[in-house]
Write a protein that holds these residues in place. Structure first.
Motif, PDB file in Angstrom:
ATOM      1  N   PRO A 231      -6.855 -28.276 -12.450  1.00 10.04           N
ATOM      2  CA  PRO A 231      -7.603 -26.918 -13.245  1.00 10.04           C
ATOM      3  C   PRO A 231      -8.105 -27.324 -14.497  1.00 10.04           C
ATOM      4  CG  PRO A 231      -4.987 -27.355 -13.277  1.00 10.04           C
ATOM      5  CD  PRO A 231      -5.431 -28.207 -12.353  1.00 10.04           C
ATOM      6  N   GLU A 232      -7.830 -28.225 -15.300  1.00 11.67           N
ATOM      7  CA  GLU A 232      -8.379 -28.559 -16.401  1.00 11.67           C
ATOM      8  C   GLU A 232      -9.993 -28.966 -16.255  1.00 11.67           C
ATOM      9  OE1 GLU A 232      -8.200 -28.489 -20.482  1.00 11.67           O
ATOM     10  OE2 GLU A 232      -6.480 -28.260 -19.173  1.00 11.67           O
ATOM     11  N   ALA A 233     -10.140 -29.878 -15.294  1.00  8.50           N
ATOM     12  CA  ALA A 233     -11.368 -30.449 -14.812  1.00  8.50           C
ATOM     13  C   ALA A 233     -12.263 -29.267 -14.270  1.00  8.50           C
ATOM     14  CB  ALA A 233     -11.081 -31.631 -13.999  1.00  8.50           C
ATOM     15  N   CYS A 234     -11.608 -28.604 -13.649  1.00  5.49           N
ATOM     16  CA  CYS A 234     -12.411 -27.439 -12.839  1.00  5.49           C
ATOM     17  C   CYS A 234     -12.769 -26.209 -14.001  1.00  5.49           C
ATOM     18  CB  CYS A 234     -11.561 -26.531 -11.986  1.00  5.49           C
ATOM     19  SG  CYS A 234     -11.447 -27.499 -10.559  1.00  5.49           S
ATOM     20  N   LEU A 235     -12.014 -25.984 -15.001  1.00  4.69           N
ATOM     21  CA  LEU A 235     -12.320 -25.031 -16.001  1.00  4.69           C
ATOM     22  C   LEU A 235     -13.351 -25.699 -17.101  1.00  4.69           C
ATOM     23  CD1 LEU A 235     -11.977 -22.306 -17.274  1.00  4.69           C
ATOM     24  CD2 LEU A 235      -9.978 -23.213 -18.539  1.00  4.69           C
ATOM     25  N   ARG A 236     -13.360 -26.954 -17.173  1.00 11.96           N
ATOM     26  CA  ARG A 236     -14.164 -27.841 -18.110  1.00 11.96           C
ATOM     27  C   ARG A 236     -15.590 -27.642 -17.301  1.00 11.96           C
ATOM     28  NH1 ARG A 236     -11.191 -31.912 -18.976  1.00 11.96           N
ATOM     29  NH2 ARG A 236     -12.037 -33.395 -17.241  1.00 11.96           N
ATOM     30  N   ALA A 237     -15.577 -28.021 -16.078  1.00 19.53           N
ATOM     31  CA  ALA A 237     -17.024 -27.745 -15.541  1.00 19.53           C
ATOM     32  C   ALA A 237     -17.475 -26.529 -15.337  1.00 19.53           C
ATOM     33  CB  ALA A 237     -16.575 -28.322 -13.831  1.00 19.53           C
ATOM     34  N   THR A 238     -16.556 -25.409 -15.092  1.00 18.74           N
ATOM     35  CA  THR A 238     -17.058 -24.218 -15.373  1.00 18.74           C
ATOM     36  C   THR A 238     -17.689 -23.709 -16.717  1.00 18.74           C
ATOM     37  OG1 THR A 238     -15.729 -23.343 -13.491  1.00 18.74           O
ATOM     38  CG2 THR A 238     -16.544 -21.688 -15.025  1.00 18.74           C
ATOM     39  N   ASN A 239     -16.963 -24.247 -17.838  1.00 21.70           N
ATOM     40  CA  ASN A 239     -17.454 -24.157 -19.033  1.00 21.70           C
ATOM     41  C   ASN A 239     -18.776 -24.680 -19.490  1.00 21.70           C
ATOM     42  OD1 ASN A 239     -15.259 -22.965 -19.927  1.00 21.70           O
ATOM     43  ND2 ASN A 239     -14.079 -24.716 -20.738  1.00 21.70           N
ATOM     44  N   SER A 240     -19.057 -25.578 -18.746  1.00 24.70           N
ATOM     45  CA  SER A 240     -20.294 -26.309 -18.821  1.00 24.70           C
ATOM     46  C   SER A 240     -21.548 -25.548 -18.070  1.00 24.70           C
ATOM     47  CB  SER A 240     -20.251 -27.905 -18.356  1.00 24.70           C
ATOM     48  OG  SER A 240     -19.175 -28.767 -19.128  1.00 24.70           O
ATOM     49  N   LYS A 241     -20.988 -25.442 -17.012  1.00 26.90           N
ATOM     50  CA  LYS A 241     -22.045 -24.459 -16.106  1.00 26.90           C
ATOM     51  C   LYS A 241     -22.283 -23.372 -17.033  1.00 26.90           C
ATOM     52  CE  LYS A 241     -20.221 -22.186 -12.459  1.00 26.90           C
ATOM     53  NZ  LYS A 241     -19.958 -22.073 -11.216  1.00 26.90           N
ATOM     54  N   PHE A 242     -21.156 -22.428 -17.501  1.00 30.23           N
ATOM     55  CA  PHE A 242     -21.470 -21.220 -18.320  1.00 30.23           C
ATOM     56  C   PHE A 242     -22.509 -21.667 -19.671  1.00 30.23           C
ATOM     57  CE2 PHE A 242     -20.355 -18.273 -21.886  1.00 30.23           C
ATOM     58  CZ  PHE A 242     -20.654 -17.081 -21.069  1.00 30.23           C
ATOM     59  N   THR A 243     -22.215 -22.687 -20.100  1.00 31.62           N
ATOM     60  CA  THR A 243     -23.077 -23.021 -21.193  1.00 31.62           C
ATOM     61  C   THR A 243     -24.501 -23.278 -20.814  1.00 31.62           C
ATOM     62  OG1 THR A 243     -21.312 -24.179 -22.384  1.00 31.62           O
ATOM     63  CG2 THR A 243     -23.367 -24.805 -23.097  1.00 31.62           C
ATOM     64  N   ARG A 244     -24.740 -23.823 -19.795  1.00 32.26           N
ATOM     65  CA  ARG A 244     -25.951 -24.091 -19.168  1.00 32.26           C
ATOM     66  C   ARG A 244     -26.948 -22.874 -18.892  1.00 32.26           C
ATOM     67  NH1 ARG A 244     -23.482 -28.746 -17.298  1.00 32.26           N
ATOM     68  NH2 ARG A 244     -22.817 -27.684 -15.392  1.00 32.26           N
ATOM     69  N   ARG A 245     -25.904 -21.913 -18.320  1.00 31.17           N
ATOM     70  CA  ARG A 245     -26.552 -20.655 -17.689  1.00 31.17           C
ATOM     71  C   ARG A 245     -26.870 -19.783 -18.946  1.00 31.17           C
ATOM     72  NH1 ARG A 245     -23.534 -19.278 -12.215  1.00 31.17           N
ATOM     73  NH2 ARG A 245     -24.463 -21.053 -10.844  1.00 31.17           N
ATOM     74  N   PHE A 246     -26.070 -19.841 -19.941  1.00 34.93           N
ATOM     75  CA  PHE A 246     -26.064 -19.066 -21.182  1.00 34.93           C
ATOM     76  C   PHE A 246     -27.383 -19.540 -21.937  1.00 34.93           C
ATOM     77  CE2 PHE A 246     -25.565 -16.902 -24.985  1.00 34.93           C
ATOM     78  CZ  PHE A 246     -25.121 -15.941 -24.835  1.00 34.93           C
ATOM     79  N   ALA A 247     -27.697 -20.991 -21.902  1.00 27.78           N
ATOM     80  CA  ALA A 247     -28.634 -21.335 -22.540  1.00 27.78           C
ATOM     81  C   ALA A 247     -30.189 -20.776 -21.808  1.00 27.78           C
ATOM     82  CB  ALA A 247     -28.680 -22.893 -22.659  1.00 27.78           C
ATOM     83  N   TYR A 248     -30.098 -20.742 -20.402  1.00 25.51           N
ATOM     84  CA  TYR A 248     -31.008 -20.366 -19.837  1.00 25.51           C
ATOM     85  C   TYR A 248     -31.417 -19.014 -20.289  1.00 25.51           C
ATOM     86  CZ  TYR A 248     -33.928 -18.517 -15.824  1.00 25.51           C
ATOM     87  OH  TYR A 248     -34.945 -18.147 -14.940  1.00 25.51           O
ATOM     88  N   ILE A 249     -30.675 -18.097 -20.374  1.00 26.99           N
ATOM     89  CA  ILE A 249     -30.520 -16.669 -20.827  1.00 26.99           C
ATOM     90  C   ILE A 249     -31.245 -16.686 -22.412  1.00 26.99           C
ATOM     91  CG2 ILE A 249     -29.578 -14.598 -21.678  1.00 26.99           C
ATOM     92  CD1 ILE A 249     -27.509 -15.092 -19.687  1.00 26.99           C
ATOM     93  N   GLU A 250     -30.900 -17.418 -23.357  1.00 27.52           N
ATOM     94  CA  GLU A 250     -31.131 -17.664 -24.643  1.00 27.52           C
ATOM     95  C   GLU A 250     -32.812 -18.078 -24.527  1.00 27.52           C
ATOM     96  OE1 GLU A 250     -27.928 -18.661 -27.744  1.00 27.52           O
ATOM     97  OE2 GLU A 250     -28.242 -19.910 -26.108  1.00 27.52           O
ATOM     98  N   ASP A 251     -32.957 -19.019 -23.718  1.00 26.56           N
ATOM     99  CA  ASP A 251     -34.545 -19.573 -23.690  1.00 26.56           C
ATOM    100  C   ASP A 251     -35.283 -18.390 -23.167  1.00 26.56           C
ATOM    101  OD1 ASP A 251     -36.398 -21.754 -23.900  1.00 26.56           O
ATOM    102  OD2 ASP A 251     -36.593 -21.450 -21.856  1.00 26.56           O
ATOM    103  N   ALA A 252     -34.917 -17.755 -22.278  1.00 25.32           N
ATOM    104  CA  ALA A 252     -35.600 -16.605 -21.657  1.00 25.32           C
ATOM    105  C   ALA A 252     -35.907 -15.499 -22.555  1.00 25.32           C
ATOM    106  CB  ALA A 252     -35.231 -16.021 -20.368  1.00 25.32           C
ATOM    107  N   LEU A 253     -34.999 -15.094 -23.192  1.00 23.22           N
ATOM    108  CA  LEU A 253     -35.092 -13.889 -24.177  1.00 23.22           C
ATOM    109  C   LEU A 253     -35.847 -14.605 -25.405  1.00 23.22           C
ATOM    110  CD1 LEU A 253     -31.448 -12.812 -24.454  1.00 23.22           C
ATOM    111  CD2 LEU A 253     -33.385 -11.623 -23.560  1.00 23.22           C
ATOM    112  N   ARG A 254     -35.737 -15.925 -25.755  1.00 24.98           N
ATOM    113  CA  ARG A 254     -36.734 -16.160 -26.838  1.00 24.98           C
ATOM    114  C   ARG A 254     -38.287 -16.070 -26.361  1.00 24.98           C
ATOM    115  NH1 ARG A 254     -34.765 -21.298 -26.752  1.00 24.98           N
ATOM    116  NH2 ARG A 254     -32.928 -20.572 -28.039  1.00 24.98           N
ATOM    117  N   LYS A 255     -38.559 -16.290 -25.123  1.00 22.24           N
ATOM    118  CA  LYS A 255     -39.775 -16.258 -24.783  1.00 22.24           C
ATOM    119  C   LYS A 255     -40.576 -14.916 -24.780  1.00 22.24           C
ATOM    120  CE  LYS A 255     -39.584 -20.222 -21.784  1.00 22.24           C
ATOM    121  NZ  LYS A 255     -39.572 -20.877 -20.367  1.00 22.24           N
TER     122      LYS A 255
END
Length: 281
Positions: A231-255
């Protein structure tokens, strides 16, 4: 004062044992009460322990990111923690790094009789893991005869991350038969705990809500265990996925000339779905 050619400072010999001795000398100098670093001198086991946990997590993070160029330095930071604790112990007359190394060497030999003993090596990794746990259980039983008898869960470290500790507690309990045999029972328990959380939120106070939420997390860890997932590894992977997708949102909004606080949930949720469609994982 050290000289410019002091081997503690300038030494690139490519030999592991030599560099380890150099690290011991560096730590001894840092902890010298007369000439060492004031900060290092003031530290004790308790103040260093949080750094030990932090460095272990940074090793895991480098591995998660496949940052192989960073991993040697992160592993070095973790090795320093072992040496730091050993030096504190030596300063107090408790033990030294030789005792630390002897303990782990003896443990590894004892727990691998199929490599260093006469047992058959022709086993699956799962069989070897089960044998490892049996040896650990026998060691705990022997320790219990020498000291106050311990319970099944007594030596599961309190300082572990909560998800990891929950997993270890459940594995330990399962070894003595306290476990569901059918994953369907685990899924049913998740439904039960979810309903209890909904009821607590509607009818009870903050303490009861927190307790029910903790129960739900605990049984979710159990589901991961039955699925052979960490579960620790799974949640860590999901945290990373969330971070990458939110970065996509920020970049799209910045544009669009915006920041997240200038957007709203509807717009950001649409961008989140766009990130998913773009294959960002």
């Amino acid at each position: 004062m050290t000289s410019p050619d002091d081997p503690i400072i300038f030494d690139d010999q490519p030999e592991a044992g030599h560099q380890f001795q150099r690290l011991l000398a560096i730590m001894s100098n840092l902890r010298n009460p007369d000439t060492g670093c004031p900060w290092d001198i003031e530290q004790d086991f308790g103040t260093i322990a949080p750094y030990t946990l932090e460095e272990a997590h940074e090793v895991a993070d480098a591995i998660e990111r496949a940052a192989w160029d960073e991993l040697p330095a992160e592993l070095g930071d973790l090795a320093l923690q072992v040496v730091f604790h050993a030096q504190i112990a030596k300063d107090r007359g408790l033990f030294d790094v030789t005792d630390v190394l002897r303990a782990i060497n003896n443990k590894m030999v004892h727990r691998h009789p199929h490599v260093f003993g006469t047992e058959n090596r022709d086993k699956t990794a799962q069989q070897q893991s089960a044998d490892w746990e049996k040896i650990k259980a026998a060691e705990r039983a022997t320790k219990g005869k020498r000291e106050t008898p311990t319970g099944v869960l007594d030596d599961v470290a309190l300082a572990l991350p909560a998800l990891t500790r929950a997993l270890k507690l459940q594995k330990r309990a399962a070894r003595v038969g306290f476990d569901w045999t059918d994953i369907g029972d685990v899924l049913a328990k998740i439904s039960e705990e979810s309903e209890e959380l909904v009821e607590a939120r509607a009818m009870l106070g903050a303490d009861e809500i927190a307790e029910e939420y903790g129960d739900l997390l605990f049984v979710m860890v159990n589901l991961g265990r039955h699925l052979d997932l960490d579960p620790e590894a799974c949640l860590r992977a999901t945290n990373s996925k969330f971070t990458r997708r939110f970065a996509y949102i920020e970049d799209a909004l910045r544009k669009r000339g915006k920041t997240p606080d200038q957007s709203d949930l509807e717009e950001m949720d649409a961008l989140w779905n766009a990130a998913k469609a773009a294959g960002i994982k």
